[in-house]
Design a protein around this motif. Structure first.
Motif, mmCIF file in Angstrom:
data_model
loop_
_atom_site.group_PDB
_atom_site.id
_atom_site.type_symbol
_atom_site.label_atom_id
_atom_site.label_comp_id
_atom_site.label_asym_id
_atom_site.label_seq_id
_atom_site.Cartn_x
_atom_site.Cartn_y
_atom_site.Cartn_z
ATOM 1 N N LEU A 89 0.829 -1.207 0.000
ATOM 2 C CA LEU A 89 0.000 0.000 0.000
ATOM 3 C C LEU A 89 0.864 1.258 0.000
ATOM 4 C CD1 LEU A 89 -2.834 -1.123 2.430
ATOM 5 C CD2 LEU A 89 -2.927 -0.964 -0.069
ATOM 6 N N HIS A 90 1.969 1.221 0.735
ATOM 7 C CA HIS A 90 2.889 2.359 0.756
ATOM 8 C C HIS A 90 3.441 2.632 -0.652
ATOM 9 C CE1 HIS A 90 5.775 5.201 2.395
ATOM 10 N NE2 HIS A 90 6.703 4.601 1.685
ATOM 11 N N ALA A 91 3.629 1.550 -1.416
ATOM 12 C CA ALA A 91 4.127 1.673 -2.790
ATOM 13 C C ALA A 91 2.993 1.945 -3.781
ATOM 14 C CB ALA A 91 4.869 0.405 -3.181
ATOM 15 N N ASN A 92 1.772 2.115 -3.271
ATOM 16 C CA ASN A 92 0.596 2.360 -4.119
ATOM 17 C C ASN A 92 0.397 1.266 -5.171
ATOM 18 O OD1 ASN A 92 -0.264 4.816 -2.888
ATOM 19 N ND2 ASN A 92 1.435 5.840 -3.922
ATOM 20 N N LEU A 93 0.547 0.029 -4.740
ATOM 21 C CA LEU A 93 0.374 -1.102 -5.636
ATOM 22 C C LEU A 93 -0.863 -1.901 -5.260
ATOM 23 C CD1 LEU A 93 4.033 -2.488 -5.769
ATOM 24 C CD2 LEU A 93 2.885 -1.084 -7.487
ATOM 25 N N THR A 94 -1.541 -2.419 -6.261
ATOM 26 C CA THR A 94 -2.612 -3.387 -6.015
ATOM 27 C C THR A 94 -1.970 -4.761 -5.854
ATOM 28 O OG1 THR A 94 -2.857 -3.904 -8.363
ATOM 29 C CG2 THR A 94 -4.217 -2.081 -7.491
ATOM 30 N N GLN A 95 -2.743 -5.705 -5.345
ATOM 31 C CA GLN A 95 -2.242 -7.077 -5.269
ATOM 32 C C GLN A 95 -1.891 -7.583 -6.657
ATOM 33 O OE1 GLN A 95 -5.207 -9.426 -3.223
ATOM 34 N NE2 GLN A 95 -4.402 -8.880 -1.216
ATOM 35 N N GLU A 96 -2.704 -7.240 -7.621
ATOM 36 C CA GLU A 96 -2.453 -7.689 -8.992
ATOM 37 C C GLU A 96 -1.143 -7.129 -9.535
ATOM 38 O OE1 GLU A 96 -4.741 -7.813 -13.258
ATOM 39 O OE2 GLU A 96 -5.897 -7.926 -11.399
ATOM 40 N N LYS A 97 -0.879 -5.849 -9.296
ATOM 41 C CA LYS A 97 0.359 -5.230 -9.797
ATOM 42 C C LYS A 97 1.568 -5.815 -9.073
ATOM 43 C CE LYS A 97 2.734 -2.494 -12.371
ATOM 44 N NZ LYS A 97 2.875 -2.759 -13.796
ATOM 45 N N LEU A 98 1.473 -6.008 -7.754
ATOM 46 C CA LEU A 98 2.578 -6.622 -7.017
ATOM 47 C C LEU A 98 2.847 -8.022 -7.555
ATOM 48 C CD1 LEU A 98 4.713 -6.848 -4.841
ATOM 49 C CD2 LEU A 98 2.885 -7.434 -3.208
ATOM 50 N N ALA A 99 1.791 -8.773 -7.780
ATOM 51 C CA ALA A 99 1.955 -10.123 -8.319
ATOM 52 C C ALA A 99 2.670 -10.087 -9.662
ATOM 53 C CB ALA A 99 0.590 -10.799 -8.446
ATOM 54 N N GLU A 100 2.280 -9.163 -10.511
ATOM 55 C CA GLU A 100 2.915 -9.023 -11.825
ATOM 56 C C GLU A 100 4.401 -8.711 -11.675
ATOM 57 O OE1 GLU A 100 2.871 -5.657 -15.265
ATOM 58 O OE2 GLU A 100 0.906 -6.289 -14.526
ATOM 59 N N LEU A 101 4.723 -7.749 -10.812
ATOM 60 C CA LEU A 101 6.117 -7.355 -10.613
ATOM 61 C C LEU A 101 6.955 -8.475 -9.999
ATOM 62 C CD1 LEU A 101 5.546 -3.751 -9.230
ATOM 63 C CD2 LEU A 101 6.477 -4.362 -11.481
ATOM 64 N N ALA A 102 6.310 -9.300 -9.173
ATOM 65 C CA ALA A 102 7.012 -10.382 -8.486
ATOM 66 C C ALA A 102 7.007 -11.686 -9.284
ATOM 67 C CB ALA A 102 6.383 -10.609 -7.106
ATOM 68 N N GLY A 103 6.306 -11.706 -10.415
ATOM 69 C CA GLY A 103 6.231 -12.932 -11.196
ATOM 70 C C GLY A 103 5.401 -14.007 -10.521
ATOM 71 N N MET A 104 4.351 -13.578 -9.861
ATOM 72 C CA MET A 104 3.479 -14.495 -9.118
ATOM 73 C C MET A 104 2.038 -14.233 -9.550
ATOM 74 S SD MET A 104 5.369 -13.837 -5.451
ATOM 75 C CE MET A 104 4.277 -14.886 -4.517
#
Length: 77
Positions: free
Chosen positions: A26-41
């Motif tokens: 949330l601090h990085a203003n990311l959704t779960q979907e965007k974090l998953a994309e960035l993390a390859g998950m």
């Protein structure tokens, strides 16, 4: 043979890790979907980790920390 649930102290620490990941996301203003994309998950895995329904693999913690640009220690103190 199903495995037994982990002790409460382990479940509590799993919740704390999930809470730290959510706060950093949330601090990085990311959704779960965007974090998953960035993390390859996938988003469902991120959700299960944040909700403490799953114990994250170490490799996935590395991926999440890298995607959030935070040290792994910030997530697992």
């Amino acid at each position: 043979m199903p495995s037994a649930l982990p002790p409460d102290r382990i479940l509590q620490r799993r919740r704390e890790v999930g809470d730290r990941i959510r706060a950093a996301r949330l601090h990085a203003n990311l959704t779960q979907e965007k974090l998953a994309e960035l993390a390859g998950m996938d988003r469902q895995t991120i959700n299960r980790i944040e909700q403490a329904h799953a114990s994250p693999k170490l490799d996935n913690l590395f991926r999440i920390a890298d995607a959030l640009h935070v040290p792994l220690s910030d997530l697992v103190e």
